[in-house]
Design an enzyme around this catalytic site. Sequence first.
Site, PDB file in Angstrom:
ATOM      1  N   GLU A 122       0.855  -1.197   0.000  1.00 49.61           N
ATOM      2  CA  GLU A 122       0.000   0.000   0.000  1.00 49.61           C
ATOM      3  C   GLU A 122       0.885   1.239   0.000  1.00 49.61           C
ATOM      4  O   GLU A 122       1.816   1.320   0.809  1.00 49.61           O
ATOM      5  CB  GLU A 122      -0.856   0.040   1.285  1.00 49.61           C
ATOM      6  CG  GLU A 122      -1.748  -1.154   1.481  1.00 49.61           C
ATOM      7  CD  GLU A 122      -2.291  -1.249   2.911  1.00 49.61           C
ATOM      8  OE1 GLU A 122      -1.772  -0.564   3.817  1.00 49.61           O
ATOM      9  OE2 GLU A 122      -3.239  -2.014   3.119  1.00 49.61           O
ATOM     10  N   LYS A 124       2.388   4.537   1.085  1.00 46.66           N
ATOM     11  CA  LYS A 124       2.385   5.091   2.448  1.00 46.66           C
ATOM     12  C   LYS A 124       2.040   6.574   2.379  1.00 46.66           C
ATOM     13  O   LYS A 124       2.858   7.402   1.968  1.00 46.66           O
ATOM     14  CB  LYS A 124       3.755   4.880   3.085  1.00 46.66           C
ATOM     15  CG  LYS A 124       3.790   5.262   4.552  1.00 46.66           C
ATOM     16  CD  LYS A 124       5.109   4.839   5.173  1.00 46.66           C
ATOM     17  CE  LYS A 124       5.098   5.091   6.670  1.00 46.66           C
ATOM     18  NZ  LYS A 124       4.948   6.515   6.996  1.00 46.66           N
ATOM     19  N   ASP A 126       1.376  10.299   3.394  1.00 48.48           N
ATOM     20  CA  ASP A 126       1.954  11.230   4.350  1.00 48.48           C
ATOM     21  C   ASP A 126       0.817  12.032   4.974  1.00 48.48           C
ATOM     22  O   ASP A 126       0.469  13.107   4.507  1.00 48.48           O
ATOM     23  CB  ASP A 126       2.910  12.165   3.593  1.00 48.48           C
ATOM     24  CG  ASP A 126       4.185  12.365   4.356  1.00 48.48           C
ATOM     25  OD1 ASP A 126       4.277  11.865   5.484  1.00 48.48           O
ATOM     26  OD2 ASP A 126       5.077  13.028   3.807  1.00 48.48           O
ATOM     27  N   TYR A 233      -7.052   1.494   6.085  1.00 49.93           N
ATOM     28  CA  TYR A 233      -6.199   0.353   5.742  1.00 49.93           C
ATOM     29  C   TYR A 233      -6.041  -0.692   6.843  1.00 49.93           C
ATOM     30  O   TYR A 233      -5.781  -1.843   6.559  1.00 49.93           O
ATOM     31  CB  TYR A 233      -4.823   0.815   5.268  1.00 49.93           C
ATOM     32  CG  TYR A 233      -4.157   1.848   6.157  1.00 49.93           C
ATOM     33  CD1 TYR A 233      -3.640   1.489   7.391  1.00 49.93           C
ATOM     34  CD2 TYR A 233      -4.043   3.176   5.747  1.00 49.93           C
ATOM     35  CE1 TYR A 233      -3.037   2.425   8.204  1.00 49.93           C
ATOM     36  CE2 TYR A 233      -3.436   4.127   6.560  1.00 49.93           C
ATOM     37  CZ  TYR A 233      -2.934   3.748   7.779  1.00 49.93           C
ATOM     38  OH  TYR A 233      -2.345   4.672   8.580  1.00 49.93           O
ATOM     39  N   LYS A 321      10.798   3.080   2.510  1.00 53.52           N
ATOM     40  CA  LYS A 321      10.751   4.511   2.195  1.00 53.52           C
ATOM     41  C   LYS A 321      11.448   4.792   0.871  1.00 53.52           C
ATOM     42  O   LYS A 321      12.417   4.125   0.516  1.00 53.52           O
ATOM     43  CB  LYS A 321      11.442   5.319   3.303  1.00 53.52           C
ATOM     44  CG  LYS A 321      10.770   5.218   4.664  1.00 53.52           C
ATOM     45  CD  LYS A 321       9.650   6.210   4.783  1.00 53.52           C
ATOM     46  CE  LYS A 321       9.116   6.334   6.191  1.00 53.52           C
ATOM     47  NZ  LYS A 321       9.791   7.326   6.997  1.00 53.52           N
ATOM     48  N   CYS A 415      18.313  44.544   9.420  1.00 53.97           N
ATOM     49  CA  CYS A 415      17.107  44.034   8.771  1.00 53.97           C
ATOM     50  C   CYS A 415      17.035  44.587   7.349  1.00 53.97           C
ATOM     51  O   CYS A 415      17.102  45.796   7.164  1.00 53.97           O
ATOM     52  CB  CYS A 415      15.886  44.470   9.581  1.00 53.97           C
ATOM     53  SG  CYS A 415      14.328  44.173   8.755  1.00 53.97           S
ATOM     54  N   CYS A 418      13.774  47.073   7.011  1.00 55.07           N
ATOM     55  CA  CYS A 418      13.669  48.392   7.637  1.00 55.07           C
ATOM     56  C   CYS A 418      15.016  48.975   8.032  1.00 55.07           C
ATOM     57  O   CYS A 418      15.089  50.135   8.428  1.00 55.07           O
ATOM     58  CB  CYS A 418      12.754  48.324   8.865  1.00 55.07           C
ATOM     59  SG  CYS A 418      13.509  47.495  10.267  1.00 55.07           S
ATOM     60  N   CYS A 433      15.087  41.060  13.662  1.00 58.43           N
ATOM     61  CA  CYS A 433      15.078  42.505  13.491  1.00 58.43           C
ATOM     62  C   CYS A 433      14.629  43.118  14.807  1.00 58.43           C
ATOM     63  O   CYS A 433      13.641  42.687  15.386  1.00 58.43           O
ATOM     64  CB  CYS A 433      14.109  42.871  12.371  1.00 58.43           C
ATOM     65  SG  CYS A 433      13.680  44.608  12.357  1.00 58.43           S
ATOM     66  N   CYS A 439       9.264  48.221  11.803  1.00 59.30           N
ATOM     67  CA  CYS A 439       9.577  47.356  10.671  1.00 59.30           C
ATOM     68  C   CYS A 439       8.300  46.956   9.929  1.00 59.30           C
ATOM     69  O   CYS A 439       7.423  46.339  10.517  1.00 59.30           O
ATOM     70  CB  CYS A 439      10.295  46.112  11.181  1.00 59.30           C
ATOM     71  SG  CYS A 439      10.769  44.995   9.873  1.00 59.30           S
TER      72      CYS A 439
HETATM   73 ZN   LIG Z   1      13.008  45.154  10.231  1.00 57.30          ZN
END
Ligand SMILES: [Zn+2]
Length: 700
Positions: A122, A124, A126, A233, A321, A415, A418, A433, A439
């Site tokens: 089957e 698998k 996720d 299942y 897997k 940052c 800003c 930041c 900002c």
């Molecule tokens: Zn910023």
Amino acid sequence: MTPADRLTEAEAAAELARLAAEIARHDRLYHEQDTPGISDAEYDALRRRNDAIEARFPALVRADSPSRRVGAQPASGFAKLRHRVPMLSLDNAFAPEDFAEFCRRARRFLNLKDEPLAFVAEPKIDGLSISLTYENGEFQRGATRGDGLEGEDVTANLRTIAAVPKRLAGAAPALIEIRGEVFMSKTDFLALNAAQQAAGQKLFANPRNAAAGSLRQLDPAITAARPLSLFAYAMGEASAPVAATHWEWLERLAGWGFTVNPLSRRLSGEAEAAGFQAEIGAARAGLPYDIDGVVYKIDDLALQSRLGFVGRAPRWAIAWKFPAEQATTLLLDIAIQVGRTGALTPVAQLQPVNVGGVLVTRATLHNADEIARLDVRIGDTVLLQRAGDVIPQIVAVDRSRRPEGAAPYAFPDHCPVCGSLAARAPGEVVLRCTGGLTCPAQTEERLIHFVSRGAFDIEGLGEKTIREFHAEGLATTEGETFHLRGPADIFRLPAHEAAIAVREGWGALSAANLTRAIRARQRIPLARFIYALGIRRIGEANAKLLARHYASFANWRAQMLAAVQIGSEARSDLGNILGIGPAIAEELAEFFAEPRNVATLDELAALLQIEDAEAPAAAAGALAGKVVVFTGTLQTMARPEAKALAEKLGARVTETVSRKTDLVVLGADAGSKARRAAELGVRTVTEQEWRDLAGLPAQA
Ligand SMILES: [Zn+2]
């Protein structure tokens, strides 16, 4: 990292301790917060390493070993539901040899010779494993896997999913537990994330987390609005036998009205597995949902029951897997994204490359440490990996193909949005930041915090309104648009009352009420004001401590500016406030080190009347306003109790002796602080004298 087979016993013990903590942390992120910290492949690697070390040192297996647990404890908010039959997890195979070894072990266990071993394979999915209990054909309750023994009761949420039959079609045992996987399709996931983004809500990392996050909602109405599917299942408890083989069981499930994955197939012998694995692997990218492998189950239920379980996994099933999907490409640039909380995240800009059927142009680099660890440079050829996750990662750098003159990447210290300073909090890997108030990347979240309950608490100005006023703005009479750009703008809203009144859902009365509510909050206690600023780690409790300590806005502002200097008396005074400490002092210092923050603060102060903090409630106490230091070992009470008592009596307890200290309590073996007190001429008392001062009875 030392390979598992070369660790000494002491190293192995330390490594198992590290792995137990690390895996538990990732389990919590994955199961409780629905935000994985690492890719599945990395997680599997951690577990495999743990298994390998335990196999070599069985005596070192810990009580809290990840091999003894499945997933995490159920999160709070849901009632717990015990599974009648534990929901265990599967062992993994990663290569044909692993699968062959699994078959050999099963054959040895069953003492089989050459007769073929039939399997059901089957895909698998996720998603999120769940268990559904039916009594007399009626859906009664359902739970998440949780820790395998008990999960969260998500019955109400499961009822909203169309693929969960409320009543089984046809005859069924009086009691039957059915297990399956709740998942979200790739298209539905992308649509959900787009809607989340538009609403400023958190984004899900992948369809699995979106499914888990959607199912684990305390409000079933939210679950109902999310497009969830289910493949059934497995069997838990059954009051009467329903099938002789797993294949027959799947047919029963379909007959009852469940959806069984149409790609599931019965294999007449283990030799067919590799071909099926390749077939599904090739189809994987084109499937409408994410899969990360194929589960192979021995078809005969009688053999399953003989094989039973070892540890947390059955001996009759294995998850084979898929390898992580990888590709190499060129790193063109590193862009820095600023999140809503100010976190600076580096994002690799890549020459577009096809990874497992998906065109990838960007990959996460997590943080500055990760860039340094990989030593990845612009122009490098990098190995990219996509392992179930939607966001691919860079896993390695091909140094041999590095262009001449490529410089190590210098992570920005400002940052990019800003221009404010970016700083790393102690013990954290993420740079943030510090210009939170100004900002643009953080404005909405900051403003929402600013008007929240413990802060300015402005009636009629909630999250939704803030987002609207920030994003859409208000049409002014001058034909311009007024946007909320910073906290001070909130107090400019009354000037735009007319523009608010004509907005949908408002009207003159609501707009006037909002004006009144805003004006009413222009007088604000210092503690609320400090809390409203949203400085990291300054919650309501710490804001109160600061307000009490510094009493007035002017004093607090001046002391904080002085505390920017490391080693200054103001910084040590700040760090010495009980409950603040050096780490929080650093956050405050960083906030004040950014001139834009101070400018915003001053802009606000000009618009507001910030009330002085009231003197501590115990001001009338015997030690009111005194600065007290304890040193040495107290004989009659522990240090925390002594501190708490002193504070109750109105004192402020600090760690270091300075000219501001009023009293030093000397316990046994008092050392340098006693000498310092003597040098400065600060009053000292013995423990008995302290007890007298505090009004405690004498000790024998
Ligand atoms: Zn910023």
